[in-house]
Each structure stands twice: as structure tokens, then as C-alpha cells.
Design a protein around this motif. Structure first.
Motif, PDB file in Angstrom:
ATOM      1  N   ARG A 181       0.832  -1.207   0.000  1.00  0.00           N
ATOM      2  CA  ARG A 181       0.000   0.000   0.000  1.00  0.00           C
ATOM      3  C   ARG A 181       0.866   1.257   0.000  1.00  0.00           C
ATOM      4  O   ARG A 181       0.569   2.230  -0.710  1.00  0.00           O
ATOM      5  CB  ARG A 181      -0.940   0.000   1.202  1.00  0.00           C
ATOM      6  N   LEU A 182       1.932   1.241   0.776  1.00  0.00           N
ATOM      7  CA  LEU A 182       2.829   2.387   0.795  1.00  0.00           C
ATOM      8  C   LEU A 182       3.542   2.553  -0.543  1.00  0.00           C
ATOM      9  O   LEU A 182       3.716   3.681  -1.029  1.00  0.00           O
ATOM     10  CB  LEU A 182       3.863   2.217   1.925  1.00  0.00           C
ATOM     11  N   ALA A 183       3.949   1.450  -1.144  1.00  0.00           N
ATOM     12  CA  ALA A 183       4.615   1.524  -2.448  1.00  0.00           C
ATOM     13  C   ALA A 183       3.671   2.044  -3.520  1.00  0.00           C
ATOM     14  O   ALA A 183       4.070   2.856  -4.378  1.00  0.00           O
ATOM     15  CB  ALA A 183       5.160   0.146  -2.833  1.00  0.00           C
ATOM     16  N   MET A 184       2.417   1.607  -3.491  1.00  0.00           N
ATOM     17  CA  MET A 184       1.448   2.089  -4.472  1.00  0.00           C
ATOM     18  C   MET A 184       1.129   3.560  -4.259  1.00  0.00           C
ATOM     19  O   MET A 184       0.902   4.307  -5.228  1.00  0.00           O
ATOM     20  CB  MET A 184       0.173   1.253  -4.407  1.00  0.00           C
ATOM     21  N   ALA A 185       1.094   4.006  -3.012  1.00  0.00           N
ATOM     22  CA  ALA A 185       0.868   5.427  -2.752  1.00  0.00           C
ATOM     23  C   ALA A 185       2.015   6.261  -3.306  1.00  0.00           C
ATOM     24  O   ALA A 185       1.792   7.328  -3.902  1.00  0.00           O
ATOM     25  CB  ALA A 185       0.717   5.661  -1.250  1.00  0.00           C
ATOM     26  N   ARG A 186       3.247   5.784  -3.139  1.00  0.00           N
ATOM     27  CA  ARG A 186       4.397   6.487  -3.702  1.00  0.00           C
ATOM     28  C   ARG A 186       4.342   6.488  -5.230  1.00  0.00           C
ATOM     29  O   ARG A 186       4.633   7.501  -5.879  1.00  0.00           O
ATOM     30  CB  ARG A 186       5.690   5.827  -3.229  1.00  0.00           C
ATOM     31  N   LEU A 187       3.925   5.380  -5.798  1.00  0.00           N
ATOM     32  CA  LEU A 187       3.830   5.288  -7.252  1.00  0.00           C
ATOM     33  C   LEU A 187       2.736   6.208  -7.802  1.00  0.00           C
ATOM     34  O   LEU A 187       2.925   6.872  -8.824  1.00  0.00           O
ATOM     35  CB  LEU A 187       3.552   3.841  -7.651  1.00  0.00           C
ATOM     36  N   ASP A 188       1.590   6.266  -7.120  1.00  0.00           N
ATOM     37  CA  ASP A 188       0.506   7.148  -7.557  1.00  0.00           C
ATOM     38  C   ASP A 188       0.922   8.614  -7.466  1.00  0.00           C
ATOM     39  O   ASP A 188       0.579   9.425  -8.344  1.00  0.00           O
ATOM     40  CB  ASP A 188      -0.742   6.906  -6.710  1.00  0.00           C
ATOM     41  N   GLY A 189       1.633   8.960  -6.397  1.00  0.00           N
ATOM     42  CA  GLY A 189       2.097  10.338  -6.269  1.00  0.00           C
ATOM     43  C   GLY A 189       3.046  10.725  -7.386  1.00  0.00           C
ATOM     44  O   GLY A 189       2.941  11.823  -7.960  1.00  0.00           O
ATOM     45  N   PHE A 190       3.961   9.832  -7.716  1.00  0.00           N
ATOM     46  CA  PHE A 190       4.892  10.111  -8.808  1.00  0.00           C
ATOM     47  C   PHE A 190       4.159  10.174 -10.141  1.00  0.00           C
ATOM     48  O   PHE A 190       4.487  10.995 -11.005  1.00  0.00           O
ATOM     49  CB  PHE A 190       5.974   9.034  -8.849  1.00  0.00           C
TER      50      PHE A 190
ATOM     51  N   HIS B  30       2.537  13.216 -14.726  1.00  0.00           N
ATOM     52  CA  HIS B  30       1.499  13.629 -15.675  1.00  0.00           C
ATOM     53  C   HIS B  30       1.427  15.148 -15.766  1.00  0.00           C
ATOM     54  O   HIS B  30       1.327  15.713 -16.865  1.00  0.00           O
ATOM     55  CB  HIS B  30       0.154  13.053 -15.228  1.00  0.00           C
ATOM     56  N   ALA B  31       1.485  15.818 -14.630  1.00  0.00           N
ATOM     57  CA  ALA B  31       1.436  17.284 -14.641  1.00  0.00           C
ATOM     58  C   ALA B  31       2.632  17.864 -15.372  1.00  0.00           C
ATOM     59  O   ALA B  31       2.503  18.832 -16.141  1.00  0.00           O
ATOM     60  CB  ALA B  31       1.384  17.809 -13.210  1.00  0.00           C
ATOM     61  N   TYR B  32       3.796  17.278 -15.185  1.00  0.00           N
ATOM     62  CA  TYR B  32       4.995  17.792 -15.852  1.00  0.00           C
ATOM     63  C   TYR B  32       4.948  17.559 -17.359  1.00  0.00           C
ATOM     64  O   TYR B  32       5.284  18.449 -18.152  1.00  0.00           O
ATOM     65  CB  TYR B  32       6.238  17.136 -15.256  1.00  0.00           C
ATOM     66  N   LEU B  33       4.504  16.365 -17.777  1.00  0.00           N
ATOM     67  CA  LEU B  33       4.503  16.042 -19.203  1.00  0.00           C
ATOM     68  C   LEU B  33       3.433  16.807 -19.970  1.00  0.00           C
ATOM     69  O   LEU B  33       3.565  17.033 -21.169  1.00  0.00           O
ATOM     70  CB  LEU B  33       4.298  14.535 -19.393  1.00  0.00           C
ATOM     71  N   THR B  34       2.371  17.205 -19.310  1.00  0.00           N
ATOM     72  CA  THR B  34       1.271  17.890 -20.007  1.00  0.00           C
ATOM     73  C   THR B  34       1.337  19.409 -19.874  1.00  0.00           C
ATOM     74  O   THR B  34       0.800  20.123 -20.731  1.00  0.00           O
ATOM     75  CB  THR B  34      -0.085  17.409 -19.469  1.00  0.00           C
ATOM     76  N   THR B  35       1.966  19.902 -18.811  1.00  0.00           N
ATOM     77  CA  THR B  35       2.036  21.354 -18.619  1.00  0.00           C
ATOM     78  C   THR B  35       3.448  21.901 -18.643  1.00  0.00           C
ATOM     79  O   THR B  35       3.637  23.106 -18.801  1.00  0.00           O
ATOM     80  CB  THR B  35       1.389  21.745 -17.277  1.00  0.00           C
ATOM     81  N   GLY B  36       4.444  21.028 -18.445  1.00  0.00           N
ATOM     82  CA  GLY B  36       5.824  21.486 -18.399  1.00  0.00           C
ATOM     83  C   GLY B  36       6.242  22.020 -17.049  1.00  0.00           C
ATOM     84  O   GLY B  36       7.398  22.424 -16.878  1.00  0.00           O
ATOM     85  N   LEU B  37       5.342  22.022 -16.064  1.00  0.00           N
ATOM     86  CA  LEU B  37       5.674  22.515 -14.731  1.00  0.00           C
ATOM     87  C   LEU B  37       6.269  21.386 -13.905  1.00  0.00           C
ATOM     88  O   LEU B  37       5.763  20.270 -13.894  1.00  0.00           O
ATOM     89  CB  LEU B  37       4.422  23.064 -14.039  1.00  0.00           C
ATOM     90  N   ARG B  38       7.329  21.683 -13.236  1.00  0.00           N
ATOM     91  CA  ARG B  38       8.018  20.687 -12.420  1.00  0.00           C
ATOM     92  C   ARG B  38       8.164  21.217 -11.011  1.00  0.00           C
ATOM     93  O   ARG B  38       8.843  22.216 -10.779  1.00  0.00           O
ATOM     94  CB  ARG B  38       9.393  20.374 -12.999  1.00  0.00           C
ATOM     95  N   GLY B  39       7.487  20.570 -10.062  1.00  0.00           N
ATOM     96  CA  GLY B  39       7.596  20.969  -8.668  1.00  0.00           C
ATOM     97  C   GLY B  39       8.750  20.250  -8.002  1.00  0.00           C
ATOM     98  O   GLY B  39       8.787  19.018  -7.991  1.00  0.00           O
ATOM     99  N   GLN B  40       9.675  20.991  -7.469  1.00  0.00           N
ATOM    100  CA  GLN B  40      10.810  20.394  -6.793  1.00  0.00           C
ATOM    101  C   GLN B  40      10.415  19.966  -5.384  1.00  0.00           C
ATOM    102  O   GLN B  40       9.611  20.642  -4.733  1.00  0.00           O
ATOM    103  CB  GLN B  40      11.968  21.397  -6.702  1.00  0.00           C
ATOM    104  N   PRO B  41      10.937  18.840  -4.905  1.00  0.00           N
ATOM    105  CA  PRO B  41      10.636  18.424  -3.538  1.00  0.00           C
ATOM    106  C   PRO B  41      11.057  19.490  -2.543  1.00  0.00           C
ATOM    107  O   PRO B  41      12.160  20.011  -2.595  1.00  0.00           O
ATOM    108  CB  PRO B  41      11.462  17.139  -3.363  1.00  0.00           C
ATOM    109  N   GLY B  42      10.174  19.843  -1.651  1.00  0.00           N
ATOM    110  CA  GLY B  42      10.497  20.849  -0.653  1.00  0.00           C
ATOM    111  C   GLY B  42      10.079  22.250  -1.039  1.00  0.00           C
ATOM    112  O   GLY B  42      10.183  23.178  -0.232  1.00  0.00           O
TER     113      GLY B  42
END
Length: 244
Positions: free
Chosen positions: A203-212, A217-229
Motif C-alpha cells: 500500500r505504501l509503495a502504491m501510494a508512492r507510485l501514484d504520487g509520482f 502527468h502534470a509535468y509532461l502535459t504542462t511542463g511545470l516541475r515541482g521540486q521536492p520541498g
């Protein structure tokens, strides 16, 4: 004279069915421990490398270098496969958006389909072996119980011709037959505990995978990249203003 009892005597006095049940429990135990060892190693590997893989991906200056970085750091291949599938879908849509069966489909929908398909494959890989552990945990006690019942029946049949049956002659075969029940529990209990532990880890691994997947998806479709932190909103300042 005291009668010898134990595993060796039980095996020697057993028949084909008793031997088959014992061998089956042994094979189930070996197979379940093999699956548990493989799952434990895979879970340890994912916890060890996924954090570094995500940091390397988002820290890369370009998408090709990000793909190369996550492919190097992700030893499990789960996050890397997702990133590659999403990047390929975005590039494929960019090249062939005006023709073919994908004409008229938005880039967001096209990338979403590819990422969702890859998530399904990753989930199947992550959850592999759990069905076997659940099956062993639920059936092994009954297999051992069947061996016990059959062993007691076999022992009583062997004593049926005796003119005088004393407690020693009955307790020995019955006690030996109960070994099969203990063997069934010995096989089932580790499988059940491992199943519960791996289910939580998955469950934890799938949550990490869904978050990524959402960030990708947001980066590939909008070009925006949120940096961790990154902090778009200072939560500490909001709390201070609320309490003022």
C-alpha cells in the motif's frame, strides 16, 4: 519396555497418504519461505532506492537526463518504467497528434492512458506472490488436520486386532499423528504474518507510485516541475496570521 516415539517412528508407521501430506506441507513451507524472502528483498530494495530515484529524476535539468537518472537509480524498475512510458506517450502524441487513431485525443488523456496502463503492470508486479501466501495461510492448517485425522485412523486400525488396548498403545500413535496439525500451523502462521506485512508495504509503495504518476502527468502535459520541498504557500505564516 518403553516404546520409541517421534518423527522417525511416525514416518515409519505412516502410509502413502500420511507421507504425501507431510511432503506437501514441506513443499508449501519451502515455497512460501522462498516467496517471503523474494518479497522482503524487493521491499527493502524499493525503500532503499526509490527516494534517491525520485530525487535524481526531479533534479535533472532535462527530461532525457531525468529518464537516464531514474533508470540508473531505480533498481526495481517500477518508477523508471512509469517515467519511460509517460515520456514515450507524450512524445508519440506530439509527433502523431494530427493523424491516426489517436487524432483528436488530448495530450493529457493520451499520457493518462499510458501511465494508468503502466501502473496496472507495476501493481501486478508488486503484488505477485501474495495470492500464494494467502492460499498457504488458509489451507495449510486444514491439510495438517487432515494428516492428523488420517494418522489417528491409521493408528486405530493398527490396534483393532489387539486383545488388550492400554493407554500407552493408544497415546503413542495419537500423539505422533498430532504432529501433522503442528506442521500445518508451522507452515501457515509465517505465511499469514508475511501476507499482512507485505500488504501494508505494498500500500505504501502504491501510494508512492501514484504520487509520482500524478507529478509526472502534470509535468509532461504542462511542463511545470515541482521540486521536492518547494513551498508555494508558507504554512507557518498562515498559522501565525490565523492566531494573531
Amino acid at each position: 519396555m518403553q516404546r520409541d516415539m517421534g518423527l522417525a517412528h511416525f514416518w515409519a508407521q505412516g502410509d502413502l497418504i500420511t507421507h504425501s501430506v507431510a511432503i506437501l506441507l514441506l513443499l508449501l513451507s519451502v515455497a512460501s519461505w522462498y516467496v517471503m524472502a523474494g518479497k522482503a528483498y524487493g521491499m527493502w530494495l524499493s525503500r532503499r532506492c526509490h527516494g534517491r530515484a525520485l530525487a535524481a529524476f526531479w533534479g535533472a535539468p532535462t527530461l532525457p537526463s531525468a529518464i537516464e537518472a531514474i533508470n540508473t537509480e531505480d533498481k526495481t524498475g517500477i518508477l523508471a518504467s512509469l517515467a519511460i512510458a509517460g515520456a514515450n506517450a507524450a512524445e508519440l502524441h506530439r509527433r502523431h497528434a494530427d493523424r491516426g487513431i489517436g487524432a483528436g485525443v488530448s495530450a493529457s488523456e493520451f499520457v493518462t492512458r499510458s501511465i494508468r496502463s503502466q501502473i496496472v503492470e507495476a501493481q501486478a508486479k508488486i503484488e505477485s506472490g501474495l495470492t500464494f501466501l494467502a492460499s498457504v495461510g488458509s489451507t495449510a492448517p486444514f491439510i495438517g488436520l487432515f494428516g492428523t485425522v488420517w494418522g489417528i485412523y491409521h493408528a486405530l486400525v493398527g490396534l483393532s486386532g489387539a486383545t488388550q488396548v492400554v493407554l500407552d498403545k493408544v497415546a503413542g500413535p495419537v500423539g505422533e499423528a498430532l504432529i501433522m496439525t503442528a506442521a500445518g500451523l508451522f507452515v501457515a502462521i509465517p505465511a499469514v504474518l508475511a501476507y499482512n506485512a507485505f500488504t501494508r508495504g505494498n500500500r505504501l509503495a502504491m501510494a508512492r507510485l501514484d504520487g509520482f504518476a500524478h507529478d509526472l502527468h502534470a509535468y509532461l502535459t504542462t511542463g511545470l516541475r515541482g521540486q521536492p520541498g518547494d513551498k508555494l504557500i508558507d504554512l507557518d505564516a498562515v498559522r501565525a496570521n490565523r492566531n494573531a
